[in-house]
Write an enzyme that holds these catalytic residues in place. Structure first.
Site, PDB file in Angstrom:
ATOM      1  N   SER A 168      38.906  45.971  37.063  1.00 46.40           N
ATOM      2  CA  SER A 168      38.345  44.927  36.054  1.00 46.40           C
ATOM      3  C   SER A 168      36.778  44.964  35.960  1.00 46.40           C
ATOM      4  O   SER A 168      36.180  44.088  35.512  1.00 46.40           O
ATOM      5  CB  SER A 168      38.925  43.736  36.484  1.00 46.40           C
ATOM      6  OG  SER A 168      38.703  43.685  37.911  1.00 46.40           O
ATOM      7  N   THR A 207      36.948  39.568  37.588  1.00 47.02           N
ATOM      8  CA  THR A 207      35.389  39.578  37.317  1.00 47.02           C
ATOM      9  C   THR A 207      34.907  39.362  38.681  1.00 47.02           C
ATOM     10  O   THR A 207      35.265  38.672  39.618  1.00 47.02           O
ATOM     11  CB  THR A 207      34.872  38.627  36.543  1.00 47.02           C
ATOM     12  OG1 THR A 207      35.457  38.788  35.219  1.00 47.02           O
ATOM     13  CG2 THR A 207      33.602  38.412  36.197  1.00 47.02           C
ATOM     14  N   THR A 211      31.603  42.646  34.659  1.00 52.31           N
ATOM     15  CA  THR A 211      33.123  42.535  34.179  1.00 52.31           C
ATOM     16  C   THR A 211      33.268  43.604  33.064  1.00 52.31           C
ATOM     17  O   THR A 211      32.476  43.926  32.490  1.00 52.31           O
ATOM     18  CB  THR A 211      33.762  41.236  33.771  1.00 52.31           C
ATOM     19  OG1 THR A 211      35.238  41.487  33.828  1.00 52.31           O
ATOM     20  CG2 THR A 211      33.156  40.804  32.358  1.00 52.31           C
ATOM     21  N   ARG A 239      35.302  41.866  21.393  1.00 54.90           N
ATOM     22  CA  ARG A 239      35.439  40.530  21.842  1.00 54.90           C
ATOM     23  C   ARG A 239      34.442  40.331  23.303  1.00 54.90           C
ATOM     24  O   ARG A 239      34.426  41.296  24.079  1.00 54.90           O
ATOM     25  CB  ARG A 239      36.778  40.242  22.618  1.00 54.90           C
ATOM     26  CG  ARG A 239      37.157  39.254  23.255  1.00 54.90           C
ATOM     27  CD  ARG A 239      36.910  39.180  24.810  1.00 54.90           C
ATOM     28  NE  ARG A 239      37.328  38.001  25.480  1.00 54.90           N
ATOM     29  CZ  ARG A 239      37.350  37.898  26.868  1.00 54.90           C
ATOM     30  NH1 ARG A 239      36.612  38.765  27.480  1.00 54.90           N
ATOM     31  NH2 ARG A 239      37.687  36.826  27.271  1.00 54.90           N
ATOM     32  N   VAL A 240      33.635  39.292  23.282  1.00 48.86           N
ATOM     33  CA  VAL A 240      32.724  39.070  24.525  1.00 48.86           C
ATOM     34  C   VAL A 240      33.447  37.801  25.208  1.00 48.86           C
ATOM     35  O   VAL A 240      33.693  36.720  24.550  1.00 48.86           O
ATOM     36  CB  VAL A 240      31.620  38.829  24.077  1.00 48.86           C
ATOM     37  CG1 VAL A 240      30.424  38.282  25.120  1.00 48.86           C
ATOM     38  CG2 VAL A 240      30.909  40.078  23.503  1.00 48.86           C
ATOM     39  N   GLY A 241      33.498  37.876  26.613  1.00 51.49           N
ATOM     40  CA  GLY A 241      34.079  36.679  27.303  1.00 51.49           C
ATOM     41  C   GLY A 241      32.772  35.917  27.783  1.00 51.49           C
ATOM     42  O   GLY A 241      31.834  35.925  27.370  1.00 51.49           O
ATOM     43  N   ASP A 242      33.103  35.155  28.852  1.00 49.06           N
ATOM     44  CA  ASP A 242      32.102  34.293  29.381  1.00 49.06           C
ATOM     45  C   ASP A 242      31.133  35.137  30.296  1.00 49.06           C
ATOM     46  O   ASP A 242      29.872  34.430  30.493  1.00 49.06           O
ATOM     47  CB  ASP A 242      32.600  33.141  30.321  1.00 49.06           C
ATOM     48  CG  ASP A 242      33.493  33.882  31.566  1.00 49.06           C
ATOM     49  OD1 ASP A 242      34.202  34.892  31.064  1.00 49.06           O
ATOM     50  OD2 ASP A 242      33.256  33.508  32.595  1.00 49.06           O
ATOM     51  N   THR A 250      35.189  33.159  37.165  1.00 53.49           N
ATOM     52  CA  THR A 250      36.151  34.107  36.984  1.00 53.49           C
ATOM     53  C   THR A 250      37.440  33.592  35.835  1.00 53.49           C
ATOM     54  O   THR A 250      37.867  32.517  35.937  1.00 53.49           O
ATOM     55  CB  THR A 250      36.583  34.790  38.056  1.00 53.49           C
ATOM     56  OG1 THR A 250      37.373  35.992  37.615  1.00 53.49           O
ATOM     57  CG2 THR A 250      37.516  33.752  38.930  1.00 53.49           C
ATOM     58  N   GLY A 251      38.115  34.611  35.255  1.00 54.36           N
ATOM     59  CA  GLY A 251      39.340  34.199  34.519  1.00 54.36           C
ATOM     60  C   GLY A 251      39.077  34.284  33.053  1.00 54.36           C
ATOM     61  O   GLY A 251      38.395  35.219  32.773  1.00 54.36           O
ATOM     62  N   HIS A 252      39.901  33.495  32.384  1.00 56.76           N
ATOM     63  CA  HIS A 252      40.061  33.431  30.928  1.00 56.76           C
ATOM     64  C   HIS A 252      38.558  32.904  30.503  1.00 56.76           C
ATOM     65  O   HIS A 252      38.415  31.650  30.265  1.00 56.76           O
ATOM     66  CB  HIS A 252      41.198  32.750  30.412  1.00 56.76           C
ATOM     67  CG  HIS A 252      42.323  33.440  30.897  1.00 56.76           C
ATOM     68  ND1 HIS A 252      42.974  33.157  32.238  1.00 56.76           N
ATOM     69  CD2 HIS A 252      43.091  34.402  30.418  1.00 56.76           C
ATOM     70  CE1 HIS A 252      44.125  33.982  32.129  1.00 56.76           C
ATOM     71  NE2 HIS A 252      43.840  34.748  31.147  1.00 56.76           N
ATOM     72  N   GLY A 253      37.804  33.896  30.025  1.00 54.58           N
ATOM     73  CA  GLY A 253      36.370  33.447  29.465  1.00 54.58           C
ATOM     74  C   GLY A 253      36.288  32.398  28.464  1.00 54.58           C
ATOM     75  O   GLY A 253      35.472  31.641  28.360  1.00 54.58           O
TER      76      GLY A 253
END
Ligand code: SD4
Length: 329
Positions: free
Chosen positions: A84, A186, A204, A214-217, A237-240
């Site tokens: 990850s 992450t 991450t 797609r870009v997360g947090d 961490t987790g769903h950005g």
């Protein structure tokens, strides 16, 4: 020279005397507790234990927290068995491994890369963005171009196992982010050095099989990471998408500024996500978010939505894994 009790307490408070725990008088012990617990480093998930080891090598020698967090997170980034982060990261749905990372120091210098391909250490590219450009964030081809100009080399991502898993996924082509993937995800790391300065890093490969682009947090300062050298630091961490929605790490630091303990600040931020999830009529079971936080006293804590999140802490007592408290099982 004979020291009286008052001298003793004064010197202890200044850190000039180190005495075995057993010999503490009650008042001296209370004074010692009021001193910051430093250096200290925290990182997300069980792979944080190894990452902390790397960071500690720098912290224990009075090095800078910034150097410690970069060195620390480079360990999972370089490990192909970590699925990850970095080299071992899973691809997006187009079969491309795109990496996100950011870094922040005690002066609020910031650097970030998003959707960076082919480079094993996005955190070091983020640091180069911070130190060598007039900008704070580079993405995609521009980030790669900059990395190559700085001497970073292209690596081979997507080993056979990763390719086969992706091909298998393509058969169903069903995007469903998993919660607590293999107990690691992450890596976010926050540290305070022996000078009392804070820094943080977050890196991450993002959600597996995400849409390309797609870009997360994790590369977003204020979402995946935030540091305020007067108050504390936090990372997520987790769903950005859910972390970005509440500007999570910045919120945690602001909640600490208002007087909340690190754990309570993380809990309040998690509760805000839960509330928004409910308002938006979304299933809480489908998401996981965990925050870890550290304040200027060296106190730390964490909180997450559902069970399964843990984090690693290394201070003068050693390196240990701690289970985060959570809202739902
Ligand atoms: C992201 N927060 O891209 C990161 C990755 C992660 O569970 O932690 N996924 O949203």
């Amino acid at each position: 020279m004979k020291k009286n009790r008052r001298d003793f307490i004064k010197l202890s408070a200044l850190g000039a005397i180190s005495i075995p725990l057993k010999s503490f008088s009650k008042s001296a012990f209370e004074i010692s507790l009021s001193r910051p617990n430093k250096p200290i480093v925290l990182s997300t998930w069980n792979f944080g234990l190894k990452a902390n080891e790397g960071a500690w090598q720098i912290l224990k020698n009075n090095g800078r927290a910034l150097d410690a967090v970069e060195a620390g997170v480079k360990i999972p980034e370089a490990d192909p068995s970590q699925r990850s982060v970095g080299l071992g990261g899973r691809p997006d749905r187009d079969g491309r491994v795109t990496l996100d990372a950011c870094i922040m120091d005690e002066y609020s210098n910031i650097g970030s890369v998003a959707s960076l391909e082919h480079i094993a250490h996005p955190i070091s590219v983020a640091r180069a963005v911070m130190e060598k450009t007039p900008h704070v964030m580079l993405v995609g081809d521009g980030a790669l171009q900059f990395a190559l100009s700085q001497g970073f080399v292209k690596e081979t991502f997507m080993n056979e196992q990763t390719k086969n898993e992706w091909k298998e996924w393509l058969k169903k082509n069903d995007y469903k982010p998993e919660v607590n993937i293999e107990n690691h995800d992450t890596i976010g790391m926050i540290a305070m050095d022996s000078h009392g300065n804070l820094s943080g890093a977050c890196t991450t490969s993002g959600m597996a099989y995400k849409m390309h682009g797609r870009v997360g947090d994790s590369p977003i300062i204020g979402a995946g990471l935030y540091v305020d050298n007067e108050i504390g630091a936090a990372t997520a961490t987790g769903h950005g998408e859910e972390v970005i929605r509440i500007a999570g790490s910045h919120l945690v630091v602001e909640l600490m500024r208002q007087g909340n303990s690190p754990k309570d600040a993380c809990k309040l931020a998690v509760e805000r996500i839960i509330k928004l999830q409910t308002i938006r009529n979304k299933n809480l079971k489908d998401i996981q978010v965990g925050f870890i936080a550290l304040n200027k006293k060296g106190e730390y804590g964490a909180y997450c939505i559902q069970s399964g999140f843990n984090y690693a802490v290394y201070d003068h007592t050693g390196n240990k894994l701690v289970d985060s408290e959570f809202s739902i099982t």
